[in-house]
Write a protein that holds these residues in place. Structure first.
Motif, PDB file in Angstrom:
ATOM      1  N   LEU A   1     -20.235 -73.330 -85.856  1.00 39.94           N
ATOM      2  CA  LEU A   1     -19.448 -72.189 -85.405  1.00 39.94           C
ATOM      3  C   LEU A   1     -20.274 -71.255 -84.518  1.00 39.94           C
ATOM      4  N   ALA A   2     -21.485 -70.904 -84.965  1.00 44.60           N
ATOM      5  CA  ALA A   2     -22.328 -70.000 -84.176  1.00 44.60           C
ATOM      6  C   ALA A   2     -22.678 -70.625 -82.832  1.00 44.60           C
ATOM      7  N   GLU A   3     -22.938 -71.932 -82.853  1.00 44.52           N
ATOM      8  CA  GLU A   3     -23.266 -72.629 -81.613  1.00 44.52           C
ATOM      9  C   GLU A   3     -22.079 -72.612 -80.653  1.00 44.52           C
ATOM     10  N   ARG A   4     -20.877 -72.864 -81.172  1.00 47.84           N
ATOM     11  CA  ARG A   4     -19.680 -72.844 -80.318  1.00 47.84           C
ATOM     12  C   ARG A   4     -19.422 -71.447 -79.754  1.00 47.84           C
ATOM     13  N   PHE A   5     -19.627 -70.425 -80.591  1.00 48.10           N
ATOM     14  CA  PHE A   5     -19.449 -69.052 -80.122  1.00 48.10           C
ATOM     15  C   PHE A   5     -20.388 -68.749 -78.958  1.00 48.10           C
ATOM     16  N   TYR A   6     -21.632 -69.232 -79.084  1.00 42.73           N
ATOM     17  CA  TYR A   6     -22.603 -68.960 -78.020  1.00 42.73           C
ATOM     18  C   TYR A   6     -22.167 -69.602 -76.708  1.00 42.73           C
ATOM     19  N   PHE A   7     -21.802 -70.889 -76.746  1.00 44.87           N
ATOM     20  CA  PHE A   7     -21.455 -71.578 -75.509  1.00 44.87           C
ATOM     21  C   PHE A   7     -20.107 -71.101 -74.950  1.00 44.87           C
ATOM     22  N   ASP A   8     -19.217 -70.647 -75.837  1.00 46.95           N
ATOM     23  CA  ASP A   8     -17.993 -70.005 -75.340  1.00 46.95           C
ATOM     24  C   ASP A   8     -18.335 -68.723 -74.580  1.00 46.95           C
ATOM     25  N   GLY A   9     -19.266 -67.941 -75.134  1.00 39.79           N
ATOM     26  CA  GLY A   9     -19.705 -66.717 -74.459  1.00 39.79           C
ATOM     27  C   GLY A   9     -20.392 -67.011 -73.150  1.00 39.79           C
ATOM     28  N   LEU A  10     -21.127 -68.127 -73.101  1.00 42.12           N
ATOM     29  CA  LEU A  10     -21.800 -68.529 -71.865  1.00 42.12           C
ATOM     30  C   LEU A  10     -20.766 -68.868 -70.785  1.00 42.12           C
ATOM     31  N   LYS A  11     -19.699 -69.560 -71.198  1.00 47.17           N
ATOM     32  CA  LYS A  11     -18.647 -69.936 -70.259  1.00 47.17           C
ATOM     33  C   LYS A  11     -17.928 -68.695 -69.739  1.00 47.17           C
ATOM     34  N   GLN A  12     -17.749 -67.706 -70.601  1.00 49.50           N
ATOM     35  CA  GLN A  12     -17.018 -66.499 -70.222  1.00 49.50           C
ATOM     36  C   GLN A  12     -17.904 -65.479 -69.508  1.00 49.50           C
ATOM     37  N   GLY A  13     -19.204 -65.722 -69.444  1.00 50.76           N
ATOM     38  CA  GLY A  13     -20.107 -64.803 -68.756  1.00 50.76           C
ATOM     39  C   GLY A  13     -20.692 -63.728 -69.642  1.00 50.76           C
ATOM     40  N   THR A  14     -20.432 -63.819 -70.956  1.00 50.72           N
ATOM     41  CA  THR A  14     -21.026 -62.833 -71.868  1.00 50.72           C
ATOM     42  C   THR A  14     -22.540 -62.989 -71.917  1.00 50.72           C
ATOM     43  N   TRP A  15     -22.986 -64.236 -71.939  1.00 51.13           N
ATOM     44  CA  TRP A  15     -24.424 -64.520 -71.903  1.00 51.13           C
ATOM     45  C   TRP A  15     -24.796 -64.855 -70.464  1.00 51.13           C
ATOM     46  N   LEU A  16     -25.750 -64.142 -69.912  1.00 50.96           N
ATOM     47  CA  LEU A  16     -26.145 -64.323 -68.511  1.00 50.96           C
ATOM     48  C   LEU A  16     -27.273 -65.342 -68.430  1.00 50.96           C
ATOM     49  N   ILE A  17     -26.898 -66.574 -68.163  1.00 47.77           N
ATOM     50  CA  ILE A  17     -27.858 -67.655 -67.979  1.00 47.77           C
ATOM     51  C   ILE A  17     -27.520 -68.334 -66.651  1.00 47.77           C
ATOM     52  N   GLU A  18     -28.539 -68.506 -65.812  1.00 54.90           N
ATOM     53  CA  GLU A  18     -28.346 -69.190 -64.535  1.00 54.90           C
ATOM     54  C   GLU A  18     -28.956 -70.573 -64.626  1.00 54.90           C
TER      55      GLU A  18
END
Length: 735
Positions: A486-503
């Motif tokens: 669950l935590a892993e999915r939340f992180y990658f969902d946030g990455l897709k939505q731009g919550t986590w700024l990773i280039e």
């Protein structure tokens, strides 16, 4: 720098007959794959000393030990019988008899106690009755003589002596003689009663002589056969004679019977005892009590043995943490092992006044104890308890790894069959072994935590309709991951939505994609983290924002200080580093620990100083020393997978990949999706041994030489140095 090929990443364990089932495979021998641990245990057995078994949790240390000790114990002599015998109201003596003699002794004592009954019949025989009548007649005659003498004296004064139900009475007319006669009557009655008591004692003595004449030969015969029990047999003999003489035989002799505490089947070998709950009473024994008419009572027959009694002559297995958990157990165990005897103790006996009760003497024991527990408990005891070091001189340590080969596959398959699971194909078992490789991140080893492999096997069996094949194991692995991601999915969902700024494409100055791991219920998962650095003239050197805000651990702080050491050494000709470089893990709000981001941090710092852009499609993991050598780190496979998933979310470009320490090449137990991407050229892995190799990969520049990476960094540092020195000179002239 070396680019890793797909063929180097394959870690599947080959088996010759992947479709064959495990139903006819034997279980593995005890200590399979644990050669060093087995050798240490065998040495301890030969030395007859106590040992401590340690190693990773789940390696079945206890089960392996018990399975190994069973056949060893079967070849040992059967230990003696242990008994407790009451010798007074409080004292209880211990008795050790050769194996098999304990039950016979109990039977013979019980038969001896039964001899009290025939004595009642003996006292009805003519010879005894004749002797009794003779004694009673003698005393009766003396009583009659006393009365006759009193009657004659009373008659001279005109008085008559009468016998009534209440005693004796004088009747006459001469009142003056009455006081004297009454005094004589009192004397005569006292003498009469004394003769009656003498007669009773004489009859008791007669009964005693007859009882002793009957019981003494039997007591002597028992004592001759069991001389060590003489004190008890004498006590028993005295009790029986007294009961017969007083004609008060007890309803039961249970309270004085022998207590056969321990008896082993003759020829059965030595005992192997495992005590799961080693409380004081379960370890050294206890005294039980019964309530009779509101009164708490006990006797020797209510003494119960402890694990040390039951293991006498053999082996006792205990879990170290459990022993330490229960008050007084550890000290009692050490006393027993040091003194070679077990004393039954009550909890807290030293701190309180002891109530009256049984006082059993200690029984001698000879037992070899094996403690099973984690390494930290061993280290704690070794550092704090000198007696532990003296008693437990052998450390039997289980290897956390097993060789990952077909032999191990067959061994695990045999274990699954022994545990009664559904049939498994060897291909399915090989998949279990390969998953064990992922747990330990070794392409040549699998996890020795057999309990974990069994747990996964049971989950796979639950998903299979019949025989468990490779697909069922794969489904169980995926189902396990889905339950805890669950935590892993939340992180990658946030990455897709731009919550986590990773280039994951392009280049940036002073920015590197580092990799971290997050621990979960079933293992851990990796994810990228943006590490940024800003540099300016100054005197503060490398400033870690995590360190300044107390969001870092000591190992992380050490890694940051190591970067400063590298800068001083690499650019020593510049002089003192006249720069202030701020370093931070962006969007990281929990405490960070470890040195695995050292290489990424160093690259970010160098990029910020030299203003050299670095590739964002490559993530970096690895520790680094002050000379720029790249050091291995843990969880490298999970970190690589984490960056791969981030790139997949944002779109695989075909150029993305991970830079990792060359020494971690043996740890690349990657999931199938990553392997396929590497084979197809959509994802890349680069092994580096020095920071210069990573510099060339991420910057595209040569590390050294004209307009090389280090040259650009050095030029900026020299400019910072000049600016700082100019500021110092300006301040000096102003002064």
């Amino acid at each position: 720098m070396r680019r890793i090929t797909y063929d180097e990443l394959i870690y599947e364990t080959p088996v010759q007959e992947p479709e064959r089932t495990n139903e006819d495979l034997p279980p593995p021998p005890a200590f399979y794959g644990q050669t060093k641990a087995k050798a240490a245990l065998e040495h301890a057995l030969k030395a007859e000393t106590h040992a401590y078994l340690t190693g990773p949790s789940g390696t079945q240390k206890k089960e392996t030990l018990l399975a190994y000790l069973g056949p060893v114990a079967a070849t040992r002599p059967t230990p003696p019988d242990l008994l407790y015998l009451p010798v007074s109201e409080r004292e209880v003596m211990g008795l050790v008899l050769p194996n098999g003699e304990g039950p016979r002794f109990v039977r013979e004592v019980e038969a001896f106690l039964c001899e009290a009954e025939p004595l009642q019949t003996l006292f009805r025989e003519a010879a005894f009755l004749e002797e009794k009548r003779r004694i009673e007649g003698q005393y009766r005659a003396r009583q009659e003589a006393l009365l006759l003498e009193l009657e004659q004296e009373a008659a001279t004064h005109g008085f008559t002596l009468h016998r009534t139900e209440d005693g004796f009475r004088l009747e006459g007319q001469d009142e003056s003689a009455l006081p004297e006669l009454e005094a004589r009557l009192e004397e005569t009655v006292l003498a009469y009663l004394d003769l009656a008591n003498q007669a009773e004692r004489a009859v008791d003595e007669l009964r005693r002589r007859w009882a002793e004449r009957y019981l003494e030969p039997k007591r002597r015969a028992l004592t001759a056969r069991y001389p060590a029990a003489e004190r008890y047999l004498d006590h028993l003999y005295a009790l029986m004679v007294r009961a017969v003489v007083e004609d008060r035989l007890p309803e039961s002799w249970e309270a004085v019977k022998p207590n056969l505490l321990i008896h082993h089947r003759p020829g059965g070998g030595a005992p192997v005892v495992f005590e799961p709950v080693p409380t004081l009473s379960r370890l050294v024994g206890r005294i039980e009590h019964t309530v009779e008419e509101g009164v708490l009572t006990t006797h020797a027959g209510l003494i119960r043995p402890g694990a040390l009694h039951r293991a006498n002559g053999g082996f006792l297995v205990l879990e170290a943490a459990e022993v330490l958990k229960h008050p007084h157990s550890w000290d009692a165990l050490k006393r027993a092992l040091k003194n070679g005897q077990v004393a039954i103790e009550e909890p807290g006996e030293e701190e309180r006044v002891r109530t009256l009760g049984l006082d059993p003497e200690p029984l001698p024991v000879r037992v070899q104890v094996f403690l099973v527990g984690p390494v930290h408990v061993f280290d704690l005891l070794e550092s704090l308890d000198e007696e532990f070091r003296e008693l437990f001189r052998f450390r039997v340590e289980f290897d956390p790894y097993l060789d990952a080969n077909e032999e191990t596959v067959r061994a695990v398959a045999g274990l699954l069959a022994e545990r009664g699971l559904k049939p498994f194909t060897l291909g399915a078992v090989a998949r279990l072994v390969d998953e064990g490789k992922r747990w330990v991140e070794r392409i040549d080893k699998t996890d020795a935590r057999v309990n974990e492999l069994l747990a996964l096997a049971r989950e796979a069996a639950a998903l299979a309709d019949g025989t468990v094949d490779r697909a069922a194991v794969e489904a169980a692995i995926q189902a396990r991951h889905a339950r805890v991601d669950l935590a892993e999915r939340f992180y990658f969902d946030g990455l897709k939505q731009g919550t986590w700024l990773i280039e994951t494409e392009g280049t940036r100055v002073g920015q590197v994609n580092g990799l971290v791991v997050i621990e979960g219920f079933h293992g851990e998962y990796g994810r990228p983290v943006r590490i940024t650095a800003r540099a300016a003239p100054g005197r503060d050197g490398v400033v870690s924002i995590e360190r300044e805000t107390n969001l870092s651990g000591p190992v992380f702080n050490k890694a940051v200080l190591t970067l400063a050491g590298y800068l001083r050494g690499q650019y020593a000709e510049v002089g003192a580093i006249s720069a202030t470089i701020s370093l931070v893990f962006e969007q990281q709000y929990d405490e960070i620990e470890g040195d695995s981001a050292g290489l990424a941090e160093l690259l970010a710092v160098l990029s910020a100083i030299g203003q050299v852009p670095l590739r964002q499609d490559l993530a970096v993991t690895g520790a680094v020393d002050q000379y720029g050598r790249v050091l291995p780190v843990g969880s490298v496979a999970r970190k690589i997978e984490g960056f791969f998933h981030a790139c997949r979310v944002q779109g695989l470009s075909g150029r993305q990949g991970v830079v990792f320490p060359k020494a971690n090449a043996q740890n690349l137990t990657l999931e199938r999706e990553v392997l396929e991407a590497v084979r197809e050229g959509r994802f890349h892995l680069y092994a580096v041994a020095h920071v210069d190799e990573a510099i060339e990969l991420l910057s595209g520049l040569r590390p050294t030489g004209y307009r090389g990476f280090h040259e650009q960094v050095r030029a900026v540092l020299e400019r910072f140095h000049a600016l700082e020195n100019g500021s110092e000179e300006s301040r000096s002239s102003d002064t």
